[in-house]
Design a protein around this motif. Structure first.
Motif, PDB file in Angstrom:
ATOM      1  N   LEU A 241      37.766  36.135  35.291  1.00 19.12           N
ATOM      2  CA  LEU A 241      37.483  37.078  36.370  1.00 19.12           C
ATOM      3  C   LEU A 241      37.057  38.452  35.842  1.00 19.12           C
ATOM      4  O   LEU A 241      36.102  39.053  36.340  1.00 19.12           O
ATOM      5  CB  LEU A 241      38.711  37.230  37.266  1.00 19.12           C
ATOM      6  N   ARG A 242      37.773  38.951  34.843  1.00 20.01           N
ATOM      7  CA  ARG A 242      37.460  40.296  34.353  1.00 20.01           C
ATOM      8  C   ARG A 242      36.083  40.338  33.700  1.00 20.01           C
ATOM      9  O   ARG A 242      35.312  41.286  33.911  1.00 20.01           O
ATOM     10  CB  ARG A 242      38.522  40.767  33.366  1.00 20.01           C
ATOM     11  N   LYS A 243      35.742  39.326  32.936  1.00 18.48           N
ATOM     12  CA  LYS A 243      34.433  39.310  32.285  1.00 18.48           C
ATOM     13  C   LYS A 243      33.310  39.276  33.320  1.00 18.48           C
ATOM     14  O   LYS A 243      32.294  39.960  33.171  1.00 18.48           O
ATOM     15  CB  LYS A 243      34.327  38.092  31.365  1.00 18.48           C
ATOM     16  N   GLY A 244      33.499  38.476  34.370  1.00 18.55           N
ATOM     17  CA  GLY A 244      32.474  38.404  35.403  1.00 18.55           C
ATOM     18  C   GLY A 244      32.301  39.722  36.138  1.00 18.55           C
ATOM     19  O   GLY A 244      31.177  40.172  36.388  1.00 18.55           O
ATOM     20  N   VAL A 273      41.065  44.671  37.144  1.00 21.85           N
ATOM     21  CA  VAL A 273      40.796  43.283  37.530  1.00 21.85           C
ATOM     22  C   VAL A 273      41.530  42.367  36.554  1.00 21.85           C
ATOM     23  O   VAL A 273      41.453  42.560  35.331  1.00 21.85           O
ATOM     24  CB  VAL A 273      39.281  42.993  37.497  1.00 21.85           C
ATOM     25  N   PRO A 274      42.266  41.365  37.063  1.00 21.23           N
ATOM     26  CA  PRO A 274      43.060  40.507  36.174  1.00 21.23           C
ATOM     27  C   PRO A 274      42.216  39.823  35.098  1.00 21.23           C
ATOM     28  O   PRO A 274      41.118  39.333  35.379  1.00 21.23           O
ATOM     29  CB  PRO A 274      43.657  39.471  37.136  1.00 21.23           C
ATOM     30  N   ASP A 275      42.741  39.825  33.891  1.00 17.50           N
ATOM     31  CA  ASP A 275      42.106  39.089  32.795  1.00 17.50           C
ATOM     32  C   ASP A 275      42.564  37.642  32.922  1.00 17.50           C
ATOM     33  O   ASP A 275      43.419  37.164  32.178  1.00 17.50           O
ATOM     34  CB  ASP A 275      42.529  39.685  31.449  1.00 17.50           C
ATOM     35  N   LYS A 276      41.994  36.937  33.873  1.00 18.92           N
ATOM     36  CA  LYS A 276      42.520  35.645  34.313  1.00 18.92           C
ATOM     37  C   LYS A 276      41.403  34.611  34.356  1.00 18.92           C
ATOM     38  O   LYS A 276      40.285  34.895  34.783  1.00 18.92           O
ATOM     39  CB  LYS A 276      43.123  35.812  35.714  1.00 18.92           C
ATOM     40  N   ASP A 277      41.708  33.382  33.918  1.00 19.05           N
ATOM     41  CA  ASP A 277      40.768  32.274  33.985  1.00 19.05           C
ATOM     42  C   ASP A 277      41.013  31.445  35.243  1.00 19.05           C
ATOM     43  O   ASP A 277      42.168  31.177  35.607  1.00 19.05           O
ATOM     44  CB  ASP A 277      40.913  31.359  32.764  1.00 19.05           C
ATOM     45  N   VAL A 278      39.937  31.076  35.941  1.00 26.53           N
ATOM     46  CA  VAL A 278      40.037  30.182  37.099  1.00 26.53           C
ATOM     47  C   VAL A 278      39.083  29.012  36.877  1.00 26.53           C
ATOM     48  O   VAL A 278      38.100  29.126  36.132  1.00 26.53           O
ATOM     49  CB  VAL A 278      39.695  30.908  38.417  1.00 26.53           C
ATOM     50  N   PHE A 299      44.044  32.376  42.411  1.00 26.12           N
ATOM     51  CA  PHE A 299      43.884  33.826  42.435  1.00 26.12           C
ATOM     52  C   PHE A 299      45.203  34.547  42.715  1.00 26.12           C
ATOM     53  O   PHE A 299      45.264  35.771  42.626  1.00 26.12           O
ATOM     54  CB  PHE A 299      42.845  34.226  43.485  1.00 26.12           C
ATOM     55  N   LEU A 300      46.231  33.814  43.101  1.00 24.18           N
ATOM     56  CA  LEU A 300      47.535  34.420  43.352  1.00 24.18           C
ATOM     57  C   LEU A 300      48.215  34.801  42.049  1.00 24.18           C
ATOM     58  O   LEU A 300      48.011  34.144  41.020  1.00 24.18           O
ATOM     59  CB  LEU A 300      48.422  33.457  44.139  1.00 24.18           C
ATOM     60  N   ASP A 301      49.051  35.834  42.102  1.00 25.22           N
ATOM     61  CA  ASP A 301      49.816  36.210  40.913  1.00 25.22           C
ATOM     62  C   ASP A 301      50.730  35.071  40.481  1.00 25.22           C
ATOM     63  O   ASP A 301      50.897  34.813  39.285  1.00 25.22           O
ATOM     64  CB  ASP A 301      50.645  37.476  41.204  1.00 25.22           C
ATOM     65  N   GLU A 302      51.338  34.410  41.481  1.00 21.39           N
ATOM     66  CA  GLU A 302      52.173  33.241  41.225  1.00 21.39           C
ATOM     67  C   GLU A 302      51.633  32.096  42.075  1.00 21.39           C
ATOM     68  O   GLU A 302      51.979  31.969  43.252  1.00 21.39           O
ATOM     69  CB  GLU A 302      53.635  33.520  41.586  1.00 21.39           C
TER      70      GLU A 302
END
Length: 427
Positions: A241-244, A273-278, A299-302
């Motif tokens: 998400l962050r890279k995009g 923006v979360p450094d998160k993979d989806v 996309f939820l934190d948990e």
């Protein structure tokens, strides 16, 4: 702008279109995905069915995790059931001449279970609409009284302009009605004071390009995860998400500045923006795109439960103009909407009109990149001509006074246009 580009610019295809342009790690699955996307994009006609295939329990768990304050209990069982049984079909057709927009067609069908509740078509500059009113009443019994009141108004001719009687009858019967799309857009632009058609086309094209750029930079990997007898190979695209977001953060202000200046203040910095993979699942069979799925729970934190967004690729079919549609007089439609309340409703009161004015002031001010104020009242006043027989709207210093039906109220324009500051009595 060609219709297949517009459709490809929608969320699902915009998300995936950039994938084919990324680096060449895991080459074979990426080539397979690239070829499938190219094949779909090169079609002169195509269609997608959008749906939510999650179970009610999974969706409630998702809502509870997304909004701990309500726990998801605010969504009635019947509403959730209807939502999960519904789907939306989006189709496009470039016609015989792909370079000529005059015969381009688009199609949208709203389905509730087995019911084709409503269908919209646009062919060239003509718009077509039909709805299964009886089916909708069966599905939503609360509509029955309003529909019956409308039917009685048609039969008596009360409150419905003569030029609109035949199209109204056709719509109630589930038949096609048609509108001159060019005349409709011209009327909207006249009332709003903006060039909606060109602005919307430009915005869609710019957002499509940014979506492709964001995904291109966000792709971490494309992997084959199995095979389905009907859908083919299951490919999983992993996105960060962050890279995009970082790839388009500097471009967004330029795109949004003219459309929604207020939105610029809500754009977070990249580091927030979360450094998160989806993961996005894609099914490809013999180089043909079959299905795309995204679980919003990622996309939820948990993560909890599931809210799966699905797009199924359907067989292409031509989008044609119905031969038996009943035309709607666009001028009569706007004049009727401005001068009369809907059948079965009481005359509009001063308080309601004041809240509408507040929203219109905020909208016009936002389009000008300014704060809402009485200074924009002259632009808004023409929209209310004939709303009620004795309506008087006037500026009183920084306030707006509205009088009708023997009642006077005073509006203090609000920044958001929600009409919270309407006081009884003159200003």
């Amino acid at each position: 702008m060609r219709l297949n580009r517009l459709l490809a610019g929608a969320a699902v295809l915009g998300l995936l279109s950039g994938t084919a342009a990324c680096g060449m790690q895991s080459i074979e699955p990426k080539i397979q995905l690239r070829d499938a996307l190219r094949a779909f994009g090169d079609q002169s006609s195509g269609a997608l069915r959008l749906s939510l295939p999650s179970s009610e329990d999974d969706v409630r768990a998702f809502i509870a995790a997304a909004d701990e304050a309500t726990g998801g209990e605010d969504v009635p069982d019947d509403v959730l059931s209807t939502l999960l049984s519904s789907s939306l079909i989006l189709g496009f057709d470039e016609g015989e001449d792909a370079e000529d927009p005059a015969d381009d067609g688009v199609r949208t069908v709203f389905e509730i279970g087995d019911l084709d509740a409503a269908e919209f078509r646009g062919v060239g500059e003509e718009l077509f609409l039909r709805a299964d009113v009886d089916g909708l009443v069966d599905q939503f019994p609360d509509m029955a009284a309003d529909v019956e009141s409308f039917r009685e108004g048609i039969e008596s001719g009360a409150g419905i302009p003569e030029p609109l009687l035949e199209p109204a009858k056709a719509l109630l019967a589930g038949d096609w009605v048609s509108l001159d799309g060019k005349a409709l857009i011209e009327q909207i632009e006249t009332l709003s004071g903006t060039s909606t058609a060109e602005d919307e086309a430009k915005l869609q094209e710019e957002l499509q390009e940014l979506a492709g750029k964001a995904v291109q930079e966000a792709v971490v990997s494309v992997e084959r995860k199995g095979e389905d007898d009907d859908l083919g190979d299951h490919l999983v695209v992993t996105l960060n998400l962050r890279k995009g977001y970082a790839a388009v953060r500097e471009d967004l202000p330029g795109v949004l500045a003219e459309q929604d200046p207020a939105a610029l203040e809500q754009l977070p910095p990249v580091e927030e923006v979360p450094d998160k993979d989806v993961a996005v699942s894609v099914w490809v069979d013999d180089d043909e795109l079959k299905r795309v799925e995204l679980d919003a729970a990622q996309f939820l934190d948990e993560p909890a439960g599931h809210l799966v967004l699905r797009a199924d690729v359907l067989d292409a079919e031509p989008v044609t103009a119905p031969s038996d549609s009943v035309p709607v007089d666009v001028m009569a439609l706007f004049e009727g909407a401005m001068s009369a309340a809907p059948p079965g409703t009481e005359e509009i009161d001063a308080y309601t009109i004041a809240t509408w004015i507040d929203m219109d002031l905020a909208t016009v001010a936002s389009e000008a990149g300014d704060e809402s104020s009485v200074a924009y009242l002259p632009e808004v006043l023409p929209w209310y001509e004939g709303t009620t027989p004795d309506l008087v709207i006037a500026a009183v210093g920084p306030l707006v006074q509205v009088s009708t039906g023997g009642v006077v109220v005073c509006l203090t324009p609000s920044p958001d246009g929600f009409g919270e500051q309407v006081a009884d009595g003159p200003c």
